[in-house]
Design a protein around this motif. Structure first.
Motif, mmCIF file in Angstrom:
data_model
loop_
_atom_site.group_PDB
_atom_site.id
_atom_site.type_symbol
_atom_site.label_atom_id
_atom_site.label_comp_id
_atom_site.label_asym_id
_atom_site.label_seq_id
_atom_site.Cartn_x
_atom_site.Cartn_y
_atom_site.Cartn_z
ATOM 1 N N LYS A 103 0.849 -1.198 0.000
ATOM 2 C CA LYS A 103 0.000 0.000 0.000
ATOM 3 C C LYS A 103 0.881 1.243 0.000
ATOM 4 N N LYS A 143 -4.165 1.207 7.801
ATOM 5 C CA LYS A 143 -3.955 0.045 6.928
ATOM 6 C C LYS A 143 -2.581 -0.573 7.136
ATOM 7 N N VAL A 153 -7.378 -3.560 7.146
ATOM 8 C CA VAL A 153 -7.853 -2.176 7.082
ATOM 9 C C VAL A 153 -8.844 -1.915 8.210
ATOM 10 N N GLU A 185 -4.641 7.057 6.699
ATOM 11 C CA GLU A 185 -5.166 7.998 5.706
ATOM 12 C C GLU A 185 -6.486 8.626 6.084
ATOM 13 N N GLU A 186 -6.754 9.686 5.402
ATOM 14 C CA GLU A 186 -7.992 10.453 5.546
ATOM 15 C C GLU A 186 -9.180 9.532 5.233
ATOM 16 N N CYS A 187 -10.273 9.684 5.957
ATOM 17 C CA CYS A 187 -11.460 8.866 5.701
ATOM 18 C C CYS A 187 -12.299 9.539 4.621
ATOM 19 N N MET A 188 -12.497 8.822 3.522
ATOM 20 C CA MET A 188 -13.293 9.376 2.419
ATOM 21 C C MET A 188 -14.750 8.951 2.595
ATOM 22 N N GLU A 192 -19.083 3.253 -2.984
ATOM 23 C CA GLU A 192 -17.907 2.554 -3.519
ATOM 24 C C GLU A 192 -18.272 1.799 -4.780
ATOM 25 N N MET A 273 -13.883 5.249 -4.706
ATOM 26 C CA MET A 273 -14.933 5.873 -3.914
ATOM 27 C C MET A 273 -15.381 7.126 -4.652
ATOM 28 N N GLU A 283 -8.182 1.560 -3.313
ATOM 29 C CA GLU A 283 -7.110 0.568 -3.388
ATOM 30 C C GLU A 283 -6.960 0.080 -4.818
HETATM 31 P P1 AMP Z 1 -9.035 -1.756 1.163
HETATM 32 O O1 AMP Z 1 -8.566 -3.129 1.559
HETATM 33 O O2 AMP Z 1 -7.951 -0.740 1.063
HETATM 34 O O3 AMP Z 1 -9.959 -1.791 -0.013
HETATM 35 O O4 AMP Z 1 -10.044 -1.280 2.290
HETATM 36 C C1 AMP Z 1 -11.164 -2.049 2.657
HETATM 37 C C2 AMP Z 1 -12.364 -1.162 2.809
HETATM 38 O O5 AMP Z 1 -12.112 -0.141 3.786
HETATM 39 C C3 AMP Z 1 -12.725 -0.392 1.549
HETATM 40 O O6 AMP Z 1 -13.518 -1.131 0.681
HETATM 41 C C4 AMP Z 1 -13.455 0.801 2.109
HETATM 42 O O7 AMP Z 1 -14.794 0.455 2.421
HETATM 43 C C5 AMP Z 1 -12.739 1.058 3.396
HETATM 44 N N1 AMP Z 1 -11.723 2.118 3.222
HETATM 45 C C6 AMP Z 1 -10.432 1.945 2.875
HETATM 46 N N2 AMP Z 1 -9.799 3.132 2.784
HETATM 47 C C7 AMP Z 1 -10.707 4.072 3.083
HETATM 48 C C8 AMP Z 1 -10.675 5.502 3.179
HETATM 49 N N3 AMP Z 1 -9.548 6.198 2.979
HETATM 50 N N4 AMP Z 1 -11.808 6.140 3.508
HETATM 51 C C9 AMP Z 1 -12.949 5.452 3.758
HETATM 52 N N5 AMP Z 1 -13.050 4.118 3.694
HETATM 53 C C10 AMP Z 1 -11.950 3.423 3.360
#
Ligand code: AMP
Ligand code: GLY
Length: 420
Positions: A103, A143, A153, A185-188, A192, A273, A283
């Motif tokens: 990542k 993460k 995550v 990281e910042e929460c978006m 999705e 997102m 991701e």
């Molecule tokens: P990932 O394995 O990076 O896809 O993260 C798993 C899940 O966490 C994602 O499908 C999102 O629902 C959530 N997520 C990951 N990063 C963020 C972010 N920066 N802001 C909000 N939700 C996130």
């Protein structure tokens, strides 16, 4: 052509099912495969991460082409190993698979090439990570750097939760090497959408948009899983958004990988997102998603082998990739307790009563005499194509009705809560 598919889950069953329909595939093998895959391919008992053994077997048995589906062998450089052995292989080389495997790498790539994503910082010191959380406040996302089966995550709604996640990842040892580095990281916010795309290093061709359901229980509650169901296309992904994603994310990502001397060949998975500021990358994965592949390949009207070869040969721009009208849905039937503790070895009943218009993709199953028995957390993916999303969803639930085993668990809202 003699073709070997590496992997053994629902995704690989869908890939094998589709390849088995190709006129150019004369013999199909899958390692390690599963009991469902054995209906369409010869299963070879080699684990997906046994790179040397896999290559040795493929050379000895004169395979003409290999498809490497899971993340681990890609990150280990299995595609490079096949190339060295003179067998064309579908999937990114190790130096491109890193887009998923680290990542920290993918976040740096996006920052360097101005690809929209959440603001972030990377930490190898736990104390500094805690200090950063205090400074930023919640909500905030923590993460683990490496591959963690989708479980690395934490979207933390309080600073306590974020501190605990950092501690778990960096000090508990539960995450091994993956937890030595964390990205915060910042929460978006926003719906999705996932877009998988075929890529040959130059051309990128998005598949239909899709969406999976990561949480174990209805209404997106409970722990994260590998995915409890998926559908395509996503109603959130309008043509306008598709065009923005192509211009702002897909093409720039391919160009960035080329500029870094890491050309990407295979399937690239964009987890997106749709925020108020436009689409942003959550991701990247370096492979087909599981279970997104099951509905996607059910909708594909083009010969998959032709697409795979074009990706390897750099001729993807010459293939006309067509999709069915309508929508498809895959409902995952899982073992009770998944993704935490669950039992294996239960006899699955009712498989012979599933209507023939649905596809049963096996994920974790084994043969025991004449029975199929459970052998994993995600067991089956019941997949149906319909005129529209509601129809596809209704059909996948209808088709799943006869199937049963002890403690079987599934979500009742797949395809219904598509605005996460
Ligand atoms: P990932 O394995 O990076 O896809 O993260 C798993 C899940 O966490 C994602 O499908 C999102 O629902 C959530 N997520 C990951 N990063 C963020 C972010 N920066 N802001 C909000 N939700 C996130
Ligand atoms: N379904 C999510 C993934 O394959 O990563």
């Amino acid at each position: 052509m003699k073709v070997l598919v590496v992997g053994g889950g629902g995704r690989e069953h869908a890939i094998c099912w589709k390849l088995a329909q190709s006129p150019s595939v004369s013999a199909l093998f899958c390692a390690p495969g599963n009991a469902g895959i054995a209906q369409v391919a010869t299963c070879i008992p080699i684990h997906a991460t046994e790179v040397e053994k896999m290559v040795y077997w493929a050379v000895e048995n004169s395979m003409d082409f290999v498809v490497v589906a899971p993340d681990d062998p890609l990150a280990l450089g299995m595609v490079d190993a096949f190339e060295e052995a003179g067998i064309p292989a579908f999937g990114p080389r190790k130096n491109a698979a890193i887009i998923e495997a680290s990542k920290a790498f993918s976040k740096e790539l996006m920052a360097k090439y101005h690809i929209p994503t959440a603001k972030y910082r990377t930490f190898t010191s736990e104390a500094e990570a805690h200090a950063y959380i205090d400074q930023q406040g919640a909500p905030i996302v923590v993460k683990a750097d490496g591959l963690a089966l989708g479980k690395g995550v934490t979207v933390a709604y309080s600073t306590d939760e974020a501190h605990n996640a950092v501690h778990e990842m960096m000090s508990s040892g539960k995450f091994g090497v993956s937890g030595q580095k964390v990205v915060i990281e910042e929460c978006m916010e926003g719906p999705e959408v996932t877009v998988l795309a075929f890529a040959d290093g130059k051309t990128v061709v998005p598949m239909l948009s899709s969406q999976d359901h990561k949480r174990a229980f209805d209404n997106n509650l409970g722990p994260n899983t590998g995915g409890m169901g998926a559908f395509c296309p996503s109603p959130n992904y309008t043509p306008e958004i598709a065009q923005r994603c192509m211009e702002e994310i897909f093409l720039p990502t391919m160009a960035a990988m080329n500029a870094e001397n890491r050309p990407f060949q295979g399937v690239i998975y964009f987890g997106l997102m749709l925020t108020a500021d436009g689409p942003k990358v959550v991701e990247y994965n370096a492979r087909f998603g599981d279970p997104e592949t099951q509905p996607l390949l059910s909708m594909l009207d083009t010969d998959l082998m032709e697409i795979f070869q074009a990706c390897v040969n750099g001729t993807l721009d010459q293939v006309d990739i067509r999709w069915k009208e309508g929508a498809a849905c895959c409902l995952v039937l899982a073992s009770g307790g998944y993704p935490l503790h669950y039992e294996r070895g239960y006899v699955i009943s009712g498989l012979d009563k599933v209507p023939e218009w649905a596809q049963v993709f096996h994920a974790g199953t084994k043969r025991s005499g004449k029975d199929y028995v459970t052998a994993g957390g995600r067991v089956l993916g019941i997949t149906a194509v319909g005129d529209n999303l509601a129809d596809a969803v209704a059909k996948s639930y209808e088709a799943a009705k006869p199937v049963q085993w002890q403690d079987m668990h599934f979500r009742t809202d797949i395809g219904k809560v598509w605005v996460d």
